[in-house]
Write a protein that holds these residues in place. Structure first.
Motif: not given
Length: 671
Positions: A475-483, A485-494, A512-514, A518-521
Motif C-alpha cells: 500500500i503506497p503512502l508518502s510522508y505528507s499523506m501520512m501526516l 491522514a492523521y489530520l483528517a482522522l483526528i479532526a473527524g473523530l473530534i 480535502l487537505i488529505f 494524495c493527488w499531489f503525491t
C-alpha cells in the motif's frame, strides 16, 4: 478536563518540537547550551518580574524548545572528542577493545551484537558499533558484558544503494551507531572479566531462565515465542513464525509493551492485596510494585516499548497507591517527557511511536466506541471491550504502520478476539514459571501447560495468517499523506464526539487537505519518466518507468523472481506504479532523447557515441583504447562486474575526464 491545560502538555509538545528541529538542523552543542541558558534566564526573569501570563507561556514554550536542542546535542555521541567517528578510516584495520552490550538477531552468515568501544590501538575511545562475528562455535560464548579485543576494519554506515529502500544507515545513526565491523571468531580475544552493569545482570538471569527451560525439554519454537512474550527478546524467533504473526496482525504481542506490563502490574497488586492499606502498608505495596516493574524492565532489556510501559505504569502506580486522581493523559505525557530527556533518540524508534499512538487512541477513542453499545452479559461485554480496544489501537496506528510497512492485516479483529483471552492466561502462567525457573525450579506440569498453550497460540496465528487474501500488501503512502491522514482522522473523530458546524467544517477541510496531498503525491511521481540502473550483486537490472507503468530489463533469473524482488517492489510501491512487463536485458535503449548503450561480456556493441555507456557482466575490453572510438558522456558500471575491473575503469575515466558512476560506491544510477 482539557489536556492542554495541564502545564506539562505544552512543555512536552514544545520539547518534542525542539528534538525534531535539532535533529534536522544539527545545532552544535555549545550553541544549543548557550541558547538554552539565555532562554532559561529570560524565563526566570519573566516569572520573577512580569505578571503577564501570556508572556510567561511563550517563554516556557521557547525554553522547552531550546531544551530539546540542548538535550539532543548532549546525547549526540560524536560531539564527544574521543568518539571513534573522528579518528577512523575505512579499509584500515584497527585493534579494538569493545564491550558487548546487546545481542541482535543473527543473519545467515554472522552472529550480531551491539558493542561499546573502549580503546582503539590502545587509545581510549567511545561510541557504539555493530560487531558481526562470522558464525563459529566461539561466537556463541559472547555474552552481554563480555570484554573482547579484535583486529578488524570499520565500515561506516552507507545509504541504501537502490531507490525507495529502507534506510538502515539512518536508522542506525538515530541509535547512535555509525559503523560496523566484521571479524572471525578466531580473531577474538575474550577478556577474563566482564562489565557488570544492569544489562549484564539482566542478561545472566534471562540466560539462566532459558537454560532451565531448555534442560526440561521445552520445545525450541515455543520457547522462542515465550522469551519474546515475557522477556522481550525476539532474536531466536524464526522468519516463518514472525511472518505469521505479522500477517495475522498479532506481531505487537511479541514485543513487551503496555499490555504485558499492565497484566504484570495487576498480578503483583493481586499478590499484595492481603497487606493492609494503612500508611506503611500502602508505602510497602508501592515500593514492591515499583521494584517488580523495574526489575521486569531490566530483565526485558529496557527496549523502548518496555521502558515506555514501565515508566508510565510507575506513574500510575504512584497515583493509585497514594489515592490521588490519575489522569491517564498526564501519565502518558510525563512518561514520554522523562524517557525522551533520558534518551531522545527513542523519538525516532518505530515501536516507541506506534506504542504511544496506540495507547493514546485507546484512552481517547475506546470509551466513545464502548458507549455505542452497553451489553448486559459480562462475557459479551468482555469481548465487546476487546473489539473496541482493538479497533481504537488499529485506527490510531493505521497511517503510521502503512507508512512504515506498506501492509495491513485485515483479520486483526479475529486475531484479537481469539488470542487476547488466551494471552492473558499464558502471561499469568509464564510469569509464574519464569520466576520459579530463575530460582532453579521448573514444575513439569505447569511448564507443559505453558508449552501446549503457546503451541496452540502459534497454530491459531498460523491458521489466521494462511488467509492471505485478507492481507493487504504494498500500500503506497508518502510522508505528507501520512501526516494529512492523521489530520483528517483526528479532526473527524473530534467532530463525531461532539458534532457542530465549526468542527464539521474543520473535518471536511482536513479531508480535502488529505485528498490534495494524495493527488499531489501521485501527480509528482507519475508525471515523471525515469530509467534506473539498479545495484544488484553479480546481476544486472534496469527499470524503465513511464508514469505508473514500469518495465524490468534483467537476466532470466531476476525476471523470474521480479514479483518477489524486494528492491523492485519497494520502488513500485513508493512510486504508485505497477510492473507492466519483464524483458530480457538489451544492448541499446533510447530514453528521454538520449542513447544508452550496454556493453556486456559478449562484447557486442551496437551504438556509436552514446550519451550513457553501461558496463555489465565484466566485459573484457581495454577501456582506454575503446574510448578512442567511442565517446560516451557518462560511464556506469553495475555490481555484476569484477571489483578489479571497476577500479581500472574508474582510474581510466579519471584520466580521460569522463564521469564514472560505480553503483557499488554511489548506488543506483538514475536518468
Amino acid at each position: 478536563m482539557n489536556v492542554m491545560h495541564f502545564p506539562l502538555a505544552k512543555i512536552s509538545i514544545s520539547f518534542i518540537i525542539g528534538l525534531l528541529l535539532a535533529y534536522y538542523l544539527q545545532i552544535p552543542y555549545n550553541s544549543s547550551l548557550l541558547l538554552f541558558g539565555i532562554l532559561f534566564i529570560f524565563l526566570f526573569s519573566v516569572f520573577r518580574f512580569s505578571k503577564n501570563k501570556i508572556y510567561f507561556g511563550y517563554a516556557v514554550i521557547a525554553c522547552s524548545i531550546s531544551l530539546g536542542f540542548w538535550i539532543t546535542a548532549l546525547h549526540h555521541q560524536p560531539n564527544s572528542s574521543d568518539h571513534y567517528w573522528h579518528s577512523i578510516e575505512e579499509n584500515t584495520s584497527y585493534t579494538t577493545e569493545i564491550c558487548i552490550k546487546e545481542r541482535l538477531k543473527n543473519n545467515a552468515y554472522n552472529d550480531r551484537f551491539v558493542a561499546e568501544i573502549q580503546r582503539i590501538n590502545g587509545i581510549k575511545k567511545s561510541g557504539k558499533i555493530i560487531v558481526n562475528v562470522r558464525k563459529d562455535s566461539l561466537s556463541s560464548s559472547l555474552e552481554i558484558g563480555s570484554m573482547i579485543v579484535t583486529t578488524a576494519e570499520f565500515h561506516l554506515n552507507k545509504a541504501p544503494k537502490n531507490p525507495n529502500q529502507f534506510d538502515y544507515s539512518r536508522y542506525l545513526s538515530r541509535q547512535q551507531i555509525y559503523a560496523q565491523m566484521y571479524t572471525d571468531a578466531s580473531e577474538i580475544q575474550i577478556g577474563s572479566s566482564a562489565r557488570k552493569d544492569l544489562n549484564y545482570y539482566g542478561s545472566r538471569i534471562r540466560n539462566s531462565i532459558i537454560t532451565q527451560l531448555q534442560n526440561h525439554q521445552f520445545k525450541k519454537e515455543e520457547l522462542s515465542v515465550l522469551v519474546a512474550l515475557i522477556l522481550g527478546q525476539q532474536q531466536d524467533i524464526s522468519k516463518e513464525v514472525l511472518r505469521d504473526y505479522q500477517y495475522a496482525g498479532a506481531v505487537h504481542i511479541l514485543s513487551v509493551s503496555g499490555l504485558h506490563v499492565g497484566c504484570i502490574m495487576l498480578f503483583v497488586m493481586a499478590i499484595l492485596k492481603p497487606i493492609p492499606n494503612h500508611k506503611k502498608g500502602t508505602l510497602v505495596k508501592l515500593v514492591i510494585t515499583l521494584l517488580f516493574l523495574w526489575s521486569f524492565g531490566i530483565l526485558a532489556g529496557l527496549a523502548p516499548s518496555v521502558l515506555r510501559s514501565v515508566t508510565m505504569y510507575s506513574f500510575l502506580a504512584v497515583g493509585l497507591f497514594l489515592k490521588r486522581s490519575v489522569n491517564i493523559y498526564h501519565s502518558l505525557l510525563v512518561s514520554m517527557l522523562v524517557i525522551l530527556v533520558v534518551q531522545p533518540s527513542f523519538l525516532f524508534d518505530v515501536g516507541f511511536q506506534l506504542s504511544y499512538l496506540a495507547l493514546f487512541f485507546i484512552v481517547w477513542l475506546q470509551p466513545v466506541l464502548a458507549s455505542l453499545w452497553e451489553p448486559n452479559h459480562k462475557i459479551v461485554k468482555y469481548f465487546w471491550d476487546i473489539i473496541t480496544v482493538s479497533f481504537a489501537a488499529q485506527l490510531g496506528t493505521l497511517p503510521l504502520s502503512i507508512y512504515y510497512f506498506h501492509q495491513f492485516p485485515g483479520l486483526f479483529f479475529v486475531t484479537n478476539l481469539i488470542i487476547l483471552p488466551l494471552l492473558s492466561i499464558i502471561l499469568a502462567v509464564a510469569l509464574v514459571v519464569m520466576i520459579l525457573a530463575a530460582f532453579g525450579f521448573v514444575p513439569y506440569y505447569l511448564m507443559k501447560t505453558l508449552e501446549w498453550s503457546i503451541g496452540g497460540l502459534n497454530h491459531i496465528i498460523s491458521w489466521i495468517a494462511s488467509f492471505e487474501d485478507f492481507i493487504f500488501k504494498d500500500i503506497p503512502l508518502s510522508y505528507s499523506m501520512m501526516l494529512t491522514a492523521y489530520l483528517a482522522l483526528i479532526a473527524g473523530l473530534i467532530w463525531m464526539q461532539r458534532p457542530n458546524y465549526k468542527k464539521l467544517r474543520l473535518a471536511l477541510l482536513s479531508i480535502l487537505i488529505f485528498q490534495g496531498s494524495c493527488w499531489f503525491t501521485k501527480y509528482q511521481t507519475q508525471s515523471t519518466n525515469e530509467l534506473i540502473v539498479f545495484h544488484k550483486n553479480k546481476k544486472s537490472m534496469i527499470i524503465e518507468r513511464n508514469a505508473h507503468e514500469a518495465v524490468v530489463f534483467a537476466s532470466d533469473s531476476i525476471r523470474m523472481e521480479s514479483t518477489e524482488n524486494q528492491a523492485i517492489q519497494s520502488y513500485l510501491t513508493a512510486n504508485f506504479s505497477e510492473l507492466k512487463q519483464q524483458n530480457e536485458i538489451k544492448n541499446f535503449y533510447f530514453f528521454g532523447g538520449k542513447k544508452i548503450a550496454l556493453l556486456d561480456s559478449s562484447g557486442v556493441f551496437v551504438a556509436k557515441n552514446p550519451d550513457v555507456l553501461i558496463l555489465t557482466q565484466s566485459p573484457k575490453i581495454n577501456l582506454k583504447r575503446f574510448l578512442l572510438t567511442c565517446k560516451p558522456k557518462v560511464i556506469v558500471a553495475d555490481a555484476s562486474n569484477y571489483v578489479s575491473y571497476r577500479k581500472l575503469w574508474k582510474a581510466t575515466c579519471e584520466k580521460e575526464k569522463i564521469p564514472f558512476h560505480d553503483t557499488s560506491e554511489k548506488g543506483f544510477y538514475k536518468l
